[in-house]
Design a protein around this motif. Structure first.
Motif: not given
Ligand code: ADP
Ligand code: ADP
Length: 234
Positions: A41-43, A46-48, A50-52
């Motif tokens: 879910l959002s939060g 996932k984006s964290t 991906v950036r790692c």
């Protein structure tokens, strides 16, 4: 034949309200040639993650190996090299509106050592790969959402990455367009032996194409396995 290995990775942000742990004890093994879904879910983080993975965000614990490279140990120049081997596609296609389709696809080739003729040939090849050779001279605004996402995929592949990472890449598309984009991604997986990472909140997307799945919730992996195991009832 492991292309990404993540062991007990954690990521804590320093915020005005003190430390905030966005990822905790994340362990994942991504096989070369797989279509690996990361769903949450959002939060969820996932984006964290991906950036790692592409070295944009330093990890605060654990190990992260991408293409045999120990990511936390890489120097800035090596990180830039690593990022070239991961093609990224986002929800917003991020195309340059004032440039034609072919010029958008050519952007990542600007600093390459190819000659002008070689660059033109590469752009043509990339547009053929995504079925848009007849739109080379169009502008992004003249294309449908699905076509714009194909341009973004062609651009992501320009420098021959080993990994294609789709970050909510179909979230702005209708179901039929989503299906055709996923069919394209499956073909690229087979044809180019590309490893695909699909980061999404959409269960249907993962069910349609992923060979392996990890479910992320509140910064931890709560379930992981091949998609048959994860989606079949216990
Ligand atoms: P997702 O991509 O799954 O929506 P994110 O990785 O964006 O999740 O966010 C996970 C959590 O980490 C959220 O609570 C978010 O607010 C927090 N977060 C993300 N980026 C930062 C940041 N740069 N600084 C502080 N907290 C962050
Ligand atoms: P997404 O859901 O796609 O991750 P977000 O809106 O959560 O998008 O995050 C957008 C940007 O804001 C990211 O770069 C993220 O690092 C940053 N961010 C998210 N949450 C926080 C937060 N609590 N504090 C600081 N930055 C944040």
């Amino acid at each position: 034949d492991t292309i990404i290995e993540i062991n007990n990775l954690s990521k804590t942000y320093n915020t005005a309200n003190g430390p905030y742990t966005a990822l905790k004890d994340v362990s994942l093994t991504i096989r070369e040639g797989s279509i690996f879904g990361i769903i949450g879910l959002s939060g969820a983080g996932k984006s964290t993650l991906v950036r790692c993975l592409n070295g944009l965000e330093p990890i605060t614990g654990g190990q992260l190996t991408v293409l045999g490279k120990d990511v936390p140990k890489l120097k800035p120049a090596e990180l830039r090299e690593l990022r070239k081997s991961i093609g990224m596609v986002f929800q917003q296609y991020n195309l340059m509106p004032s440039r034609t389709v072919e010029n958008n696809v050519a952007l990542p080739l600007r600093k390459s050592r190819l000659s002008r003729e070689q660059k033109k040939a590469r752009v043509k090849e990339l547009l053929q790969l995504v079925g848009l050779e007849s739109h080379a001279r169009s502008y992004p605004s003249q294309l449908s959402g699905g076509q714009q996402q194909r341009v973004a995929i062609a651009r992501a592949l320009a420098n021959h990455p080993r990994i294609l990472l789709l970050d909510e890449a179909t979230s702005a598309l209708d179901p039929d367009t989503t299906k055709t984009i996923l069919e394209l991604v499956e073909r690229l997986n087979r044809q180019l032996h590309l490893t695909i990472i699909v980061v999404t909140h959409q269960m249907d997307v993962v069910k349609q194409i992923c060979t392996d799945v990890a479910v992320i919730d509140k910064g931890t992996i709560v379930e992981q396995g091949d998609s048959f195991d994860v989606f079949s009832d216990p």
